[in-house]
Design an enzyme around this catalytic site. Sequence first.
Site, PDB file in Angstrom:
ATOM      1  N   LYS A 168       0.815  -1.056  -0.096  1.00  0.00           N
ATOM      2  CA  LYS A 168      -0.042  -0.062   0.057  1.00  0.00           C
ATOM      3  C   LYS A 168       0.771   1.345   0.065  1.00  0.00           C
ATOM      4  O   LYS A 168       1.496   1.567   0.822  1.00  0.00           O
ATOM      5  CB  LYS A 168      -0.904   0.029   1.271  1.00  0.00           C
ATOM      6  CG  LYS A 168      -2.067   0.798   1.566  1.00  0.00           C
ATOM      7  CD  LYS A 168      -2.967   0.395   2.507  1.00  0.00           C
ATOM      8  CE  LYS A 168      -4.072   1.424   2.718  1.00  0.00           C
ATOM      9  NZ  LYS A 168      -3.693   1.945   4.004  1.00  0.00           N
TER      10      LYS A 168
HETATM   11  C1  E4P Z   1      -6.955   3.687   3.799  1.00  0.00           C
HETATM   12  O1  E4P Z   1      -6.556   2.462   3.720  1.00  0.00           O
HETATM   13  C2  E4P Z   1      -6.734   4.396   5.106  1.00  0.00           C
HETATM   14  O2  E4P Z   1      -6.279   3.170   6.033  1.00  0.00           O
HETATM   15  C3  E4P Z   1      -7.976   4.692   5.939  1.00  0.00           C
HETATM   16  O3  E4P Z   1      -9.252   4.455   5.236  1.00  0.00           O
HETATM   17  C4  E4P Z   1      -7.800   6.483   6.272  1.00  0.00           C
HETATM   18  O4  E4P Z   1      -9.125   6.556   7.104  1.00  0.00           O
HETATM   19  P1  E4P Z   1      -9.027   7.602   8.333  1.00  0.00           P
HETATM   20  O5  E4P Z   1      -9.328   8.845   7.488  1.00  0.00           O
HETATM   21  O6  E4P Z   1     -10.187   7.210   9.241  1.00  0.00           O
HETATM   22  O7  E4P Z   1      -7.656   7.726   9.159  1.00  0.00           O
END
Ligand code: E4P
Length: 230
Positions: free
Chosen positions: A87
Site C-alpha cells: 500500500k
Molecule cells: C486507507 O486505507 C486508510 O487506512 C484509511 O481508510 C484512512 O482512514 P481515516 O481517514 O479514518 O484515517
Amino acid sequence: MMIYMLDTANIKEIERLFDLYPIDGVTTNPTIIAQEQKPLRRLLVDIRRVVGDDAMLHVQPIGSKAEDIVAEAMEYRDLCKGNYYAKIPVTPQGIKAMQLLKQRGVKVTATAIFTQQQALIAAKAGADFVAPYVNRLDNISSDGIGVVADIMTFIKAYGMPTKVLAASFKNVEQVHRVCLLGAHAVTITPELFESLLYHPLTDRAVWDFYHDGVPYYDELEMIDTKNNKA
Ligand code: E4P
C-alpha cells in the site's frame, strides 16, 4: 460484487468479524499499526494467521524514497505471504515505487488519494487498487463522493483494470453513496462495518418472531418427535 475490507490491525476484532461476515481482507497503515502498540512484524504474522492466505492483506511501508519503499514492501510480502498488497502513498517516489513493484510482480494499492489525477497517475503506474479518502475530503468541505465518482468514470472510460478501494469513512451514508457509484471495494473500521448491518427494527422483529413462535415451535418439535417414533 462489492469487496469489503477491515481498516484495522486489531486481532480480536479481525478474528471476531471474519468469523461472522463475508469479509475479503484487511488494510493497514502506520497509524493503524501504532494504535495496537505492538511491533509491526508480529502483528502482520498474527493477522495472516487469523484471516488465512486467501484474504487480502494491505501493508504500507514507512520509507519515503522509492528504493526504500520497494525494499520494505518486498520484506512485508515475504513475511505476509498469501494475498499481499503493498500500500503506497501517491507521492512522486511512491509512484516510482509502484512501477518497480509491479515489475517484480507485487500487487499494489495506491493510497492517500485526494484528487482524481492522483488516482489516474497511480492507475497508469499499474496500481491494482486506488484508495481515495472520502471522509478526509468531506472534512475539509470538499466532495469525497464526487472524487470517487470521477475516478470511477475515467477508469471505465479508459477501460483500466484498476479497482477503486474507497477509504476513510465515518458513516453508513458515505459507504452507501460509493456503493451506488459502483466502487469496487470499501475499507472500513469494524465499528462502522457493524453499523452497516444494524437496524433496531431488525432486532425488534427478531424478538417478536421468537416470542410469538416459541410455544408453537416447541409443540412442533414434540409432534415431530412423536411422528418419528410412530
Ligand atoms: C486507507 O486505507 C486508510 O487506512 C484509511 O481508510 C484512512 O482512514 P481515516 O481517514 O479514518 O484515517
